[in-house]
Design an enzyme around this catalytic site. Sequence first.
Site, short mmCIF file in Angstrom:
data_model
loop_
_atom_site.label_atom_id
_atom_site.label_comp_id
_atom_site.label_asym_id
_atom_site.label_seq_id
_atom_site.Cartn_x
_atom_site.Cartn_y
_atom_site.Cartn_z
CD GLN A 26 -22.48 -12.24 -28.19
OE1 GLN A 26 -22.45 -11.34 -27.36
NE2 GLN A 26 -23.43 -13.16 -28.21
CG HIS A 64 -20.66 -2.92 -27.92
ND1 HIS A 64 -20.88 -2.13 -26.83
CD2 HIS A 64 -21.22 -4.11 -27.65
CE1 HIS A 64 -21.56 -2.80 -25.92
NE2 HIS A 64 -21.78 -4.01 -26.39
#
Length: 698
Positions: free
Chosen positions: A425, A481
Amino acid sequence: MTIDIRASDVRAPAKPLDMLATYRTMVTARTMNDLLKTRKTQGKFPFYIGCAGHESMTAVAAALEKNDWLSLYYRDLGAWLERTGDIYGPLREAYSRSTGPMGAGRNMPSHYSSKRFRILPTFSEVAALAPFAGGVAYSLKRHHSSDIIMFTVGDGGVATNDFNALFRQAAVHQLPILIVVEDNGWAITTQSTAQWSGNLIDWAKGGGIYAEEVNGADTIAAYEATSHLADYVRSGQGPALMHLRLGLLDAHSSSTDIRTYRTKEEIAETTATKDPVKNFGRWLVEQGHLQESDIERIRKEIRAELDKAENDILQEPEPGAERILHHVTQIPSWRENIPRGAQRPTTMLGAINEALVELAERDPDFFVYGQDVGSPKGGVFGATSMLVTKYPGQAISSPLNEQVIVGIAAGAGMVDGKARCAEIQFVDYHQSATQTLRMAARVLYQSYGDWSVPLLLRTKSGSGGGGPISSSTAGGGAFGHSNAGEQWFTNIPGLITICPATPFDAKGLLLEAARSQSPVVFLERGRLYRSEPPKDSQGNLIGVMAELWNVPDGYYTLPIGKARRMRIGKGASSLAIISWGTMVMETCIAAANIVSKYGGAIEVVDLRTLIPFDEEAIAAAVREANRVIVVTEEPDMGGFGRHVHSWIVQNCFYDLDSTPGFISALAVPAAPYNAPEETAFYPTASTIEAKIEELLAE
Ligand SMILES: Cc1ncc(C[n+]2csc(CCOP(=O)(O)OP(=O)(O)O)c2C)c(N)n1
């Protein structure tokens, strides 16, 4: 011979054990072990790790079918001999001859490997093969194969993350794998009681894997138990674990002295009761299958065979240093192809979706495996949403474990040489899979080209959480992220790293990456997923980039290792800027602003492939402009950008009129969440513009 522990519900195996052949193979393993141990002591080669006490693995391997896959570890000489019948191979590797079948003398001895015999390439990193074995099993299950895989490991190996990743793969997907824990009581000086708590059988069963304990000093018991556990696995009932209790009759390896940590009494007892070769020989005599005198006769015959093999091998050539660069990567040559499909304005996310559908359409074996990728959303960014709709069985949601993900895709690729796609991800989360990825990159080199690991690892990377973010803000990805990622991959020999900057390149490069026989990390920049083509500060589209937002339908590929050279402005270029991914966009905006202010031309070299990078394109651009800047989104901590910068200094020094510039993110852990610090962290078009002005003024 006493058989103290038998599998609880032993049934007669369908295939009877050829007892005399098995005994002979076990004696071969022991005799070879003793020979190599002596030769190591005599200083003939640097290292040896032996099998004494584990020879009943011969019978374990004999209980399998010849097409079953094996993932062995260094104590499994008996299994190697049973499967291959090759006594030369282990000797060749000990003497590191180029004729060695496992790594042509590249790997330490006892690291079993053979594509021909379906023996996966053993790593020195204990249990590191485990996630790959899970991938092989996954592929066998998908193909409804009647073959199974056996994975072996020591008791110490059970504690590794890799083993636990395999356990989860096997349990969650109910894979056709027989896991054999060869528990000799020791992991170097540590006893097996330190590796797990309670009882291994209960632990395995509690986690969803059927398990039995077996006395491995009893060859017949080991054979019978393996036969019926293999039947169980083959019949589709799920994975099984065999806790095989063994004794370690020698030191851990040639580097260890057994007497410094084991008591005399324990060694004596182990030698008296847990020697499978002696136990089996005695039993064969008791049962009338052999005479007492046969025991020594067989040993002598085998020793003579081994002496002959050793003499032959000593005449064989040793590897030469000229092959040091052989088999680092395997990239098929690119076939020139012109995209024929109609061109449509498409985002990078659209282009990636299309590429994955193309791959699935062309090959029903292709799949994408990763967290949430099989949901209608198509993963958190929607990269598989088209695939889920068109080929739902080929986008598969995984458990939340990156090592599980990479192992499944990598192992499946090893079975048939075709890349499967692992989706991570956010690149920050690849870290639990690092070992598996590094091993995948090493396999080709370690096995001297025998095995390869085609693997396509796609991941969101760099600034931007992935939403519709303008090119001037970074987008709140923050820790976890927003790492660029290339600093983690481009220093792994054997690995290809690609980072596209435009939708057109993303599709063509992704399709080509799936052809690579070496593993590829495909870095997708979050900020580029949905971005529009870039505009300069006056709002004018930057033409050379804008046209790359038009993506052709259908299949086309772009070459790995080839940069895209883009000229902003007119005439000879006065500056070359090397960048990739999002920084190409920032660089083009900066270059367009400077050119509209001062005229002239700037060349932007979009590397596209980071390793192997296009040295020719960089050198040519520097030769023309005599000035260069490298722009990277990585923190300035010895990353890939620094490598390119250093390469330019070393190779283009005499073409430079000024110090090569370098722009990167700052040397802090990652971009903070709040906007002021985040903006200060990343290079932007205005940072680049300032640097350009500084350099052109020099
Ligand atoms: C990941 C990893 N950590 C440490 C080592 C060093 N090492 C080599 S063998 C070994 C012990 C392995 O014990 P076990 O799995 O029980 O196998 P055994 O040697 O007892 O058969 C260790 C710690 C290694 N090779 N790999």
